[in-house]
Write a protein that holds these residues in place. Structure first.
Motif, PDB file in Angstrom:
ATOM      1  N   LEU A  53       0.836  -1.196   0.000  1.00  0.00           N
ATOM      2  CA  LEU A  53       0.000   0.000   0.000  1.00  0.00           C
ATOM      3  C   LEU A  53       0.867   1.240   0.000  1.00  0.00           C
ATOM      4  O   LEU A  53       2.089   1.161   0.165  1.00  0.00           O
ATOM      5  N   ASN A  54       0.254   2.380  -0.202  1.00  0.00           N
ATOM      6  CA  ASN A  54       0.989   3.633  -0.138  1.00  0.00           C
ATOM      7  C   ASN A  54       1.469   3.886   1.285  1.00  0.00           C
ATOM      8  O   ASN A  54       0.741   3.613   2.250  1.00  0.00           O
ATOM      9  N   LEU A  55       2.675   4.427   1.413  1.00  0.00           N
ATOM     10  CA  LEU A  55       3.197   4.749   2.739  1.00  0.00           C
ATOM     11  C   LEU A  55       2.264   5.707   3.461  1.00  0.00           C
ATOM     12  O   LEU A  55       2.057   5.591   4.675  1.00  0.00           O
ATOM     13  N   GLY A  56       1.661   6.649   2.737  1.00  0.00           N
ATOM     14  CA  GLY A  56       0.721   7.577   3.359  1.00  0.00           C
ATOM     15  C   GLY A  56      -0.477   6.869   3.961  1.00  0.00           C
ATOM     16  O   GLY A  56      -0.975   7.260   5.030  1.00  0.00           O
ATOM     17  N   ASP A  57      -0.965   5.812   3.301  1.00  0.00           N
ATOM     18  CA  ASP A  57      -2.098   5.048   3.838  1.00  0.00           C
ATOM     19  C   ASP A  57      -1.694   4.298   5.101  1.00  0.00           C
ATOM     20  O   ASP A  57      -2.500   4.175   6.042  1.00  0.00           O
ATOM     21  N   HIS A  58      -0.487   3.787   5.113  1.00  0.00           N
ATOM     22  CA  HIS A  58       0.000   3.122   6.333  1.00  0.00           C
ATOM     23  C   HIS A  58       0.081   4.115   7.481  1.00  0.00           C
ATOM     24  O   HIS A  58      -0.351   3.810   8.608  1.00  0.00           O
ATOM     25  N   LEU A  59       0.578   5.304   7.218  1.00  0.00           N
ATOM     26  CA  LEU A  59       0.639   6.326   8.263  1.00  0.00           C
ATOM     27  C   LEU A  59      -0.749   6.712   8.743  1.00  0.00           C
ATOM     28  O   LEU A  59      -0.980   6.886   9.952  1.00  0.00           O
ATOM     29  N   ASP A  60      -1.698   6.835   7.816  1.00  0.00           N
ATOM     30  CA  ASP A  60      -3.055   7.249   8.193  1.00  0.00           C
ATOM     31  C   ASP A  60      -3.721   6.252   9.126  1.00  0.00           C
ATOM     32  O   ASP A  60      -4.507   6.632  10.001  1.00  0.00           O
ATOM     33  N   ARG A  61      -3.434   4.981   8.967  1.00  0.00           N
ATOM     34  CA  ARG A  61      -4.081   4.000   9.837  1.00  0.00           C
ATOM     35  C   ARG A  61      -3.294   3.720  11.107  1.00  0.00           C
ATOM     36  O   ARG A  61      -3.857   3.251  12.098  1.00  0.00           O
ATOM     37  N   VAL A  62      -1.986   4.003  11.097  1.00  0.00           N
ATOM     38  CA  VAL A  62      -1.167   3.715  12.269  1.00  0.00           C
ATOM     39  C   VAL A  62      -1.132   4.875  13.255  1.00  0.00           C
ATOM     40  O   VAL A  62      -1.235   4.667  14.481  1.00  0.00           O
TER      41      VAL A  62
END
Length: 379
Positions: free
Chosen positions: A65-74
């Protein structure tokens, strides 16, 4: 001083004071604007359920997934942060972007991070020919709360460093000479052994100690009953054969049958917080527990402290894995690293002078700088 007193003596150390200089955002680095600006749209492989600790990683255990999506959920998982026994129900729990090479997979971030100058002398960056590790580090870690690493030894006994940008990691380090006390398993056929999970070993010893304490308490009660019975007999009361007698109390610690030698290993536990940098000597087994959402970058390095041991391992790895490792061994082995040529900065430098741009770290340029060759970045 760092190389002489800590690296060459294999002494782990936490370096403080570099926090405002680790990223292009200065004191706001922990807000991760630099990471979102330069990396949000980049694809990364994120493991689920601590799958990165497994010897073999399967596609089913990984989300791309996009790194930004990982940040948004973490990032929201810190509000609130659940206890280790309660987490797991929220989207993003147990997810970990683990050891993702920035030069190879996220090169757009290279201009935003700063490499601590303590490691700029890395011999891996000073070879005439490229090799398998020329562009491996720094690597990025973005972890959800209560994720962890396995207990492990880094490949070819490389020295290791980590710079914390956000959050706190709890590190457990063991002296390299004490690895045999950690129940190592070499059956997988690698130079670095597998170890039982750190939490499993700690829990087993905690349970054993609790049982020993309970036995000691019970024995103390039995001793008190025996003394009271004897006192009544001397006063004309009755006594019976087989009454409880004093027993030798068990010690408060009792060896654990499963992992009996763990307590004999020299162990260092440290919480590494934002803005701090950790040095781990080569060959030291270590495990990490992320206490909250963490963002960090890290790398391995070679120098005079571990070069010979690393070359021994690389030669063996070449015999097993083929030409790429053979070429890496050759590239590193053919360079003569003369101690007389090393630049040792004895002067005390300002914090902004103690980090370098990646472009100056890559290829070893910064490793040749003296005290007056670098005034730091203007943020």
């Amino acid at each position: 001083r760092f190389r002489r007193e800590f690296v060459c003596t294999a002494t782990p150390v936490v370096i403080t004071g570099l926090g405002p200089h680790l990223t292009e955002d200065g004191v706001a680095g922990h807000e991760l604007g630099w990471l979102k600006r330069h990396g949000a749209t980049k694809k990364v492989a994120v493991t689920r359920d601590n799958a990165h600790v497994n010897a073999e990683l399967a596609c089913k255990d990984t989300d791309v997934l996009n790194l930004g999506d990982h940040l948004d959920r973490v990032l929201p998982l810190d509000q609130p942060n659940l206890s280790p026994t309660d987490f797991g129900t929220r989207d993003g729990d147990r997810t970990y972007l683990y050891d993702c090479s920035i030069p190879l997979k996220l090169p757009s971030l290279l201009g935003a991070i700063r490499v601590p100058r303590y490691f700029a002398h890395d011999f891996l960056q000073r070879t005439m020919h490229t090799h398998a590790f020329t562009a491996s580090w720094p690597s990025l870690f973005v972890a959800a709360p209560h994720t962890c690493s396995s207990l492990h030894i880094d490949q070819w006994r490389g020295n290791f460093w980590m710079a914390m940008v956000k959050g706190t990691k709890r590190w457990s380090l063991f002296h390299a000479d004490d690895a045999p006390y950690l129940s190592p398993d070499y059956s997988r056929g690698t130079l670095d052994p597998a170890f039982p999970p750190m939490q499993v070993m700690d829990d087993a010893h905690a349970q054993s100690s609790e049982m020993a304490a309970a036995e000691a308490e019970g024995n103390n009660s039995a001793s008190e009953m025996a003394v009271e019975s004897e006192s009544r007999s001397e006063a004309g009361g009755t006594s019976r054969q087989g009454a409880a007698t004093a027993a030798v109390p068990s010690p408060l610690y009792r060896p654990c049958n499963e992992y009996p030698f763990l307590p004999f290993a020299r162990r260092h536990d440290v919480d590494l917080g934002p803005g701090e940098v950790l040095f781990v000597p080569g060959g030291w087994p270590h495990a990490v527990h992320n206490l909250d959402v963490t963002v960090s970058f890290a790398g391995n390095f070679l120098d005079e402290s571990n070069l010979d041991r690393a070359l021994d391992d690389l030669k063996l790895l070449g015999a097993k894995y083929g030409s790429q490792m053979v070429d890496s061994f050759t590239a590193i082995d053919e360079v003569w690293f003369d101690p007389e040529d090393e630049v040792m900065v004895e002067e005390t430098l300002e914090p902004e002078q103690l980090v370098v741009k990646y472009e100056d770290y890559y290829g070893g340029k910064a490793g040749t700088w003296g005290a007056g060759d670098w005034d730091g970045l203007e943020e």
